[in-house]
Design a protein around this motif. Structure first.
Motif, short mmCIF file in Angstrom:
data_model
loop_
_atom_site.label_atom_id
_atom_site.label_comp_id
_atom_site.label_asym_id
_atom_site.label_seq_id
_atom_site.Cartn_x
_atom_site.Cartn_y
_atom_site.Cartn_z
N LYS A 113 0.85 -1.19 0.00
CA LYS A 113 0.00 0.00 0.00
C LYS A 113 0.89 1.24 0.00
N ILE A 114 0.37 2.33 -0.55
CA ILE A 114 1.05 3.61 -0.52
C ILE A 114 0.49 4.40 0.65
N TYR A 115 1.37 4.82 1.56
CA TYR A 115 0.93 5.55 2.73
C TYR A 115 1.15 7.05 2.50
N GLY A 116 0.12 7.84 2.77
CA GLY A 116 0.25 9.29 2.67
C GLY A 116 0.22 9.83 1.26
N SER A 117 -0.08 8.98 0.30
CA SER A 117 -0.13 9.41 -1.09
C SER A 117 -1.00 8.42 -1.85
N GLN A 118 -0.95 8.50 -3.17
CA GLN A 118 -1.70 7.58 -4.01
C GLN A 118 -0.75 6.71 -4.81
N SER A 119 -1.26 5.60 -5.27
CA SER A 119 -0.49 4.77 -6.18
C SER A 119 -0.10 5.60 -7.40
#
Length: 527
Positions: A113-119
């Motif tokens: 998963k991407i934390y604090g942002s988007q893929s």
């Protein structure tokens, strides 16, 4: 006043980090690093935990191999020590670095998963560019047309779009058909708006025509520039604006990589349409993500503040990247970057692994890189250098120079060989910094220049012959150690074919087994 603020900030950091759950070795490594900062209140932080493992430093030949190295290490550690995905975090300096990590995680079936942002492919600037690509391939893609019809701003507002869409529904035709001839469908717009719609139609029509003549990389660059996206992005010099620029640059890297890899595999499916098909598969996976599932966490170092993980990878530890190219000659900014690296180190509770690449792709070209001098700032007794890595020696008081060339591309200045400065220039997609008429070193030349081996030779396929399994092709033999611009070091385990059909199966150290068409693969034999 400035000195007071810096000291206060440093003190604040230490107070926040007092209750470490990291092992003593990681804490000691972080202490030895931050001690290099002059603008701080001196204070040593301790850990109540066991001594633990030392910080491990890994090198890779390219950013592509780096991503495979990290994913392989995660799988190995899960198998050997029983860790779960959630026990791992991968930290990077810029958002654009996530793209290649994400794609590798997907290929290795690692949940993340991407934390604090988007893929990567869910970021606005990427979706905007992709929408242009989709409309060029299929003007009937209504959602994409609506996304780009007024981006960048060209004076076509929501009211006009609503009128166009209503006309399309009434006439049972596509939105694009109405845009191509609004008067035919009695759309109530003034002459000025009609002219703007005509300009938009002609722009897309030009893209569609050029797409028949250009390669995927060429048409992508053409669309980004001619649409006005490049100009809009490069007007924004804020931190967020620069991040968006880097993301679009990375999209071009992705297209270039896609085409190169398809060619090496012997596939002719290298068009912009083929790239969009692959992107669709990846974005479908993004939409299926469950945020509460057991997943590896990917994030920027900034986003990691206050979080802890059992195992942390800090990737892309190279000069001009971490520390950033923008701060290399600013001592105060260098100290801020060092504090950020300190934060990254102390996110790890049990194991901290640092990686750097000897070459990194930018703007479709492989550029020589040097390991970050921040690594050298850590006391060597707290570090294990994997594969007998030897860091270049930093001379004098300079924040940004090393004194001798080395196997990782150091030639007196970080990030690139100064002998190439007249030939290889960082250029943005707006074309403002692109040197006219300047030759660019091929990746094969770069590979030969940056690997320290006794002898090296380029592989050239034989020019004639029938397809068959063989032990030797011109310049290549089963058992040869070879170097590839993206996959890194490997060993030839099989050869087949002749001439333009000649292929080599290579088992790469970190990237796995690949069957490559020699006329595109650009292998270099290490003798």
């Amino acid at each position: 006043m400035l000195r007071f603020r810096d000291n206060y900030r440093a003190c604040k950091i230490f107070k926040l980090e007092q209750n470490y759950r990291s092992t003593q070795n990681i804490v000691d490594a972080a202490n030895s690093l931050i001690a290099k900062n002059e603008e701080q209140i001196r204070k040593t932080v301790f850990s109540k935990n066991a001594k633990g493992s030392r910080v491990t430093v890994f090198s890779s030949y390219s950013d592509y191999e780096e991503a495979y190295l990290v994913s392989a290490k995660i799988l190995d550690m899960m198998k050997e020590s029983g860790y779960s995905y959630a026990d791992f975090a991968i930290l990077y300096r810029t958002n654009a670095q996530s793209r290649i990590l994400e794609e590798t995680m997907r290929k290795r079936m690692i949940k993340y998963k991407i934390y604090g942002s988007q893929s990567f492919y869910q970021r606005k600037e990427i979706k905007d560019v992709i929408a242009y690509f989709r409309v060029v391939i299929n003007p009937s893609d209504e959602e994409s047309v609506k996304r780009i019809i007024n981006y960048p701003a060209r004076g076509i507002g929501d009211t006009t779009v609503d009128k166009l869409q209503s006309a399309a529904v009434s006439a049972n035709v596509s939105l694009w058909q109405v845009i191509s001839s609004p008067s035919e469908y009695a759309v109530a717009i003034n002459k000025g708006t009609a002219a703007k719609l005509r300009d938009f139609f002609l722009l897309i029509d030009d893209f569609r025509d050029q797409n028949k003549k250009m390669s995927a990389v060429e048409i992508a660059e053409y669309i980004i520039k001619r649409s006005g996206i490049a100009g809009t992005l490069f007007q924004d010099t804020s931190v967020e604006g620069i991040s968006r620029q880097e993301n679009v640059q990375e999209l071009l890297n992705a297209i270039n990589e896609f085409v190169s890899m398809r060619q090496e595999e012997g596939s002719e499916n290298t068009s912009l349409t083929d790239f969009l098909i692959e992107v669709s598969l990846m974005t479908d996976q993004d939409n299926d993500k469950d945020e509460n599932a057991d997943q590896v966490t990917l994030m920027t170092v900034h986003a990691a503040k206050g979080l802890e993980f059992k195992n942390v990878f800090i990737v892309g530890m190279e000069n001009d990247l971490f520390p950033s190219q923008r701060v290399m000659h600013n001592p105060r900014a260098i100290e801020e970057e060092r504090r950020l690296f300190y934060v990254a180190l102390t996110r790890a509770k049990e194991n901290c692994m640092i990686t750097f690449s000897k070459n990194r792709y930018r703007n479709g070209q492989s550029n020589t890189a040097t390991p970050s001098f921040f690594i050298e700032d850590i006391d060597s007794k707290y570090i294990d250098f994997h594969d007998n890595i030897e860091l270049p020696v930093r001379s004098g008081e300079s924040y940004s120079s090393f004194s001798r060339s080395n196997t990782y591309g150091g030639h007196g200045m970080p990030g690139r060989n100064p002998a190439w400065d007249a030939e290889v220039t960082w250029h943005d997609i707006s074309g403002k910094n692109r040197p006219a008429g300047k030759p660019v070193k091929s990746v094969r030349q770069q590979s030969a220049a940056s690997l320290n081996t006794t002898r090296m030779k380029s592989v050239e396929a034989a020019t004639a012959g029938s397809v068959a399994n063989v032990n030797t092709l011109e310049g290549l033999t089963v058992g040869n150690k070879v170097l590839h611009e993206r996959f890194g070091e490997g060993e030839v385990i099989a050869l087949e074919g002749m001439g333009g059909n000649a292929k080599a199966t290579v088992k790469f150290r970190n990237s796995g087994e690949k069957k490559l068409l020699l006329k595109f693969a650009k292998l270099v034999v290490c003798e």
